[in-house]
Motif scaffolding. Sequence first.
Motif, PDB file in Angstrom:
ATOM      1  N   GLY A  99       0.790  -1.223   0.000  1.00 22.58           N
ATOM      2  CA  GLY A  99       0.000   0.000   0.000  1.00 22.58           C
ATOM      3  C   GLY A  99       0.821   1.270   0.000  1.00 22.58           C
ATOM      4  N   LEU A 100       2.153   1.158  -0.101  1.00 23.87           N
ATOM      5  CA  LEU A 100       2.991   2.353  -0.044  1.00 23.87           C
ATOM      6  C   LEU A 100       2.690   3.326  -1.177  1.00 23.87           C
ATOM      7  N   ASP A 101       2.338   2.800  -2.347  1.00 24.05           N
ATOM      8  CA  ASP A 101       2.069   3.685  -3.482  1.00 24.05           C
ATOM      9  C   ASP A 101       0.788   4.482  -3.303  1.00 24.05           C
ATOM     10  N   GLN A 102       0.002   4.166  -2.269  1.00 26.29           N
ATOM     11  CA  GLN A 102      -1.248   4.890  -2.036  1.00 26.29           C
ATOM     12  C   GLN A 102      -1.058   6.071  -1.078  1.00 26.29           C
ATOM     13  N   VAL A 103       0.125   6.125  -0.430  1.00 25.29           N
ATOM     14  CA  VAL A 103       0.325   7.111   0.639  1.00 25.29           C
ATOM     15  C   VAL A 103       0.170   8.538   0.140  1.00 25.29           C
ATOM     16  N   SER A 297     -11.664   0.750   0.709  1.00 25.40           N
ATOM     17  CA  SER A 297     -11.838  -0.236  -0.369  1.00 25.40           C
ATOM     18  C   SER A 297     -12.240  -1.593   0.196  1.00 25.40           C
ATOM     19  N   ASP A 298     -11.801  -1.908   1.410  1.00 23.90           N
ATOM     20  CA  ASP A 298     -12.232  -3.163   2.035  1.00 23.90           C
ATOM     21  C   ASP A 298     -13.716  -3.124   2.387  1.00 23.90           C
ATOM     22  N   ALA A 299     -14.206  -1.941   2.765  1.00 22.82           N
ATOM     23  CA  ALA A 299     -15.635  -1.814   3.052  1.00 22.82           C
ATOM     24  C   ALA A 299     -16.451  -2.048   1.780  1.00 22.82           C
ATOM     25  N   GLU A 300     -15.982  -1.513   0.658  1.00 32.88           N
ATOM     26  CA  GLU A 300     -16.641  -1.778  -0.629  1.00 32.88           C
ATOM     27  C   GLU A 300     -16.645  -3.274  -0.931  1.00 32.88           C
ATOM     28  N   PHE A 301     -15.500  -3.896  -0.715  1.00 35.20           N
ATOM     29  CA  PHE A 301     -15.363  -5.325  -0.974  1.00 35.20           C
ATOM     30  C   PHE A 301     -16.356  -6.129  -0.136  1.00 35.20           C
ATOM     31  N   THR A 340     -20.552   2.025 -10.471  1.00 34.25           N
ATOM     32  CA  THR A 340     -19.992   2.518  -9.220  1.00 34.25           C
ATOM     33  C   THR A 340     -19.344   3.870  -9.464  1.00 34.25           C
ATOM     34  N   PHE A 341     -19.457   4.751  -8.481  1.00 35.09           N
ATOM     35  CA  PHE A 341     -19.029   6.146  -8.616  1.00 35.09           C
ATOM     36  C   PHE A 341     -18.070   6.513  -7.484  1.00 35.09           C
ATOM     37  N   HIS A 342     -16.889   7.040  -7.862  1.00 34.28           N
ATOM     38  CA  HIS A 342     -15.887   7.472  -6.873  1.00 34.28           C
ATOM     39  C   HIS A 342     -15.100   8.600  -7.525  1.00 34.28           C
ATOM     40  N   ILE A 343     -14.961   9.736  -6.836  1.00 32.41           N
ATOM     41  CA  ILE A 343     -14.357  10.913  -7.477  1.00 32.41           C
ATOM     42  C   ILE A 343     -12.843  10.839  -7.585  1.00 32.41           C
ATOM     43  N   ASN A 344     -12.208   9.837  -6.977  1.00 32.48           N
ATOM     44  CA  ASN A 344     -10.763   9.700  -7.079  1.00 32.48           C
ATOM     45  C   ASN A 344     -10.392   8.893  -8.322  1.00 32.48           C
ATOM     46  N   ASP A 345      -9.088   8.850  -8.615  1.00 35.52           N
ATOM     47  CA  ASP A 345      -8.612   8.032  -9.715  1.00 35.52           C
ATOM     48  C   ASP A 345      -8.888   6.569  -9.413  1.00 35.52           C
ATOM     49  N   VAL A 346      -9.352   5.823 -10.393  1.00 35.96           N
ATOM     50  CA  VAL A 346      -9.770   4.440 -10.180  1.00 35.96           C
ATOM     51  C   VAL A 346      -8.602   3.543  -9.770  1.00 35.96           C
ATOM     52  N   SER A 347      -7.366   3.989 -10.016  1.00 38.40           N
ATOM     53  CA  SER A 347      -6.213   3.190  -9.618  1.00 38.40           C
ATOM     54  C   SER A 347      -5.940   3.271  -8.122  1.00 38.40           C
ATOM     55  N   PHE A 348      -6.576   4.239  -7.428  1.00 36.39           N
ATOM     56  CA  PHE A 348      -6.389   4.375  -5.987  1.00 36.39           C
ATOM     57  C   PHE A 348      -6.900   3.116  -5.303  1.00 36.39           C
ATOM     58  N   TRP A 349      -6.033   2.471  -4.539  1.00 34.76           N
ATOM     59  CA  TRP A 349      -6.304   1.175  -3.916  1.00 34.76           C
ATOM     60  C   TRP A 349      -6.724   0.125  -4.949  1.00 34.76           C
ATOM     61  N   ASP A 350      -6.167   0.237  -6.153  1.00 36.12           N
ATOM     62  CA  ASP A 350      -6.347  -0.794  -7.184  1.00 36.12           C
ATOM     63  C   ASP A 350      -7.809  -1.072  -7.491  1.00 36.12           C
ATOM     64  N   ARG A 351      -8.624  -0.036  -7.449  1.00 35.12           N
ATOM     65  CA  ARG A 351     -10.032  -0.246  -7.793  1.00 35.12           C
ATOM     66  C   ARG A 351     -10.204  -0.591  -9.272  1.00 35.12           C
ATOM     67  N   ASN A 352      -9.242  -0.213 -10.100  1.00 35.54           N
ATOM     68  CA  ASN A 352      -9.307  -0.590 -11.515  1.00 35.54           C
ATOM     69  C   ASN A 352      -9.253  -2.109 -11.685  1.00 35.54           C
ATOM     70  N   ARG A 353      -8.760  -2.811 -10.652  1.00 33.87           N
ATOM     71  CA  ARG A 353      -8.762  -4.268 -10.663  1.00 33.87           C
ATOM     72  C   ARG A 353      -9.952  -4.817  -9.875  1.00 33.87           C
ATOM     73  N   MET A 354     -10.295  -4.154  -8.785  1.00 35.18           N
ATOM     74  CA  MET A 354     -11.372  -4.661  -7.946  1.00 35.18           C
ATOM     75  C   MET A 354     -12.738  -4.563  -8.622  1.00 35.18           C
ATOM     76  N   LYS A 362     -19.844  -0.875 -15.145  1.00 34.30           N
ATOM     77  CA  LYS A 362     -19.086   0.327 -15.485  1.00 34.30           C
ATOM     78  C   LYS A 362     -18.725   1.078 -14.207  1.00 34.30           C
ATOM     79  N   TYR A 363     -17.581   1.758 -14.242  1.00 34.10           N
ATOM     80  CA  TYR A 363     -17.226   2.633 -13.120  1.00 34.10           C
ATOM     81  C   TYR A 363     -17.004   4.053 -13.633  1.00 34.10           C
ATOM     82  N   TYR A 364     -17.276   5.001 -12.758  1.00 32.41           N
ATOM     83  CA  TYR A 364     -17.053   6.415 -13.053  1.00 32.41           C
ATOM     84  C   TYR A 364     -16.072   6.937 -12.014  1.00 32.41           C
TER      85      TYR A 364
END
Length: 628
Positions: A99-103, A297-301, A340-354, A362-364
């Motif tokens: 998770g270091l890349d998320q800091v 992201s764990d809560a979403e999961f 699913t809608f999230h205003i951050n970049d989808v790569s944050f916490w690897d949501r582009n994979r989740m 679709k995600y926004y």
Amino acid sequence: MELISKRYGRSPFIVIFIMMMLKMLLFRHFVFQGIQADRLLTDAASILTLLLVTELVTSAKWRGTVFHILNAVLSLLLFASTVYFSYYGTVPTYTALHGLDQVLQIRTSVGSIIQASFYIYFVDLIVFTVIFIVNRIKGIRSDGSRRIARPRIAVVAFILSIAISGGYIWSGSAIPNEIVQAESLGFLDYQVAAAINAKKEKDALKNGSVEETAASADALQVSYFNQAENAVEAGTPNYFGFAKGKNVIVIQMEAFQNFAINLSVGGKPVTPVLNGLAKESFYFSNFFQQIGQGNTSDAEFMSNTSIYPTGVIAMSTGYGDKVLPSLPRLLGGHGYESNTFHINDVSFWDRNRMYPALGFTKYYDKPSFENDHFNSFGASDEELYRVGLEKLQALKQQKKPFYAQFVTTSSHHPFKVPSAQQRIAMPDSLQDTQLGDYLTSLNYTDYALGEFIKGLKASGLWEDTVLVAYGDHSGLQTKDNDPAWVSEQLGINYDGEVSRFNIPLFVHVPGAEGKVVDQVGGQVDIMPTVSNLLGVSLKDEGYTAFGQDLLNTSHNVIGMRYYLPTGSFFNNDILFVPGKGFEDGTALDIRTRKPVAEFSQYRADYDYILELMKLSDDYVRLLPKRAP
């Protein structure tokens, strides 16, 4: 200084050992709130092992440099782990490196919890650097060639230190409570124990079967709930299919704790919209967070899968390559579109994979929203809902039922709301406090949700939609908000565990009468509850859930193992936190917040939740991988 530098430069082993031991003591002071003499041997053995390996395998030319590097790396690790503990309340293992890349995405939050005293870890590095520079200016060089001992003695010492560390690891690795285990083993040996346990778990799964694991989980839950004499009678479950064919909107509210519901400050309600929603919805007042390393992201999961986070890695990072049984995938089989809608970049916490792993259509993310610079994340909740409402109206026009998830961010730590968007005034006693900022941010989150609901009603979607709203995790940091002070300021009974982890859950169902549900629940219970309302049987669909339908459960127990150690659970009566095991644990009444001295009758709940979470871990690890 010249004399010190000469001696130090020629034989840095002892000096580096002393410095590293002092840092281990400092870590124990910051994290475990004390230093126990009988725990120092494991720290000494692990450091000696590290240094003796260097002594034996490194050439004379590079030995001193490598010692310095080890000291610097340990300083960074202990500093980062101390900050991590301040935020999460648990000691990180090497898996947290994922998770270091998320800091940088949450640098405002991280920066606000760093204490000046944490920088003591680096004092010796500064001193050594100054000495090095002065000596270079004076022309003094260190050859670093002197060994601490003859090779034979070093080998014997190495074997002895390995044996001591191995003994501690062997005796302490079975302790389920991660904090107690880390205190018993020391920071370095705790990392080794984590790696060994991970290897054992991986080996144990080689011959595992997801079908057999699912069957074991189902059998465990049936057995447990039968023994608990669940009062809900067999047959068609309560409210089954009550909302059949309805749209579903899930609102995950950032850092939203339950104590704010029906709370007034300065004579004004903090959450007027949610207060009203509680009266016309199923409002679960004893609902608790269960997140792991992935936080939001764990809560979403969890809400989408009814599977426990493993606690050792963010689920989006560790399992984004899986085909996850989920609400989006389940409802997709019934003709639903899932967004699913999230205003951050989808790569944050690897949501582009989740999100593909969960089966969202679709995600926004960030490019879909106008950045009104609400906070460090960017767009406000109002902008989130504006875009979301447009997309949902389009689906309505296409006559497609939908499942929509919104992840809010406007109440994210450190809870700073632009003055133009502040809608409630805090009394003088709460000005410039985290508590005051927190309540201001929750008030804005509540307001934005109210505007969204108005839009749903105006567009004709409200009466054809199930609305689920819940908090993802706690917000207030205990170290910045003494529970007694919070209680005094707000006139409530607030404590640092039950109150902190108590989040709200609202399920608004058109045509259903509002009701406060006292039943204990957690985020793993959302999927079974929503599925029941939609008339979709998880059992008939071949889905395995590790949570319960809260509208058809009279007894429940949910596990938690991140902000609290593994083995912690909430049931209808208590919050239990283990020590080394069950017998030396502690319990709090979830309603009175008072300690419960006699809790032996809950031993079955402890054993059950440990076994259930183990099966959940095995299950998610055995799930098939999806196509790239």
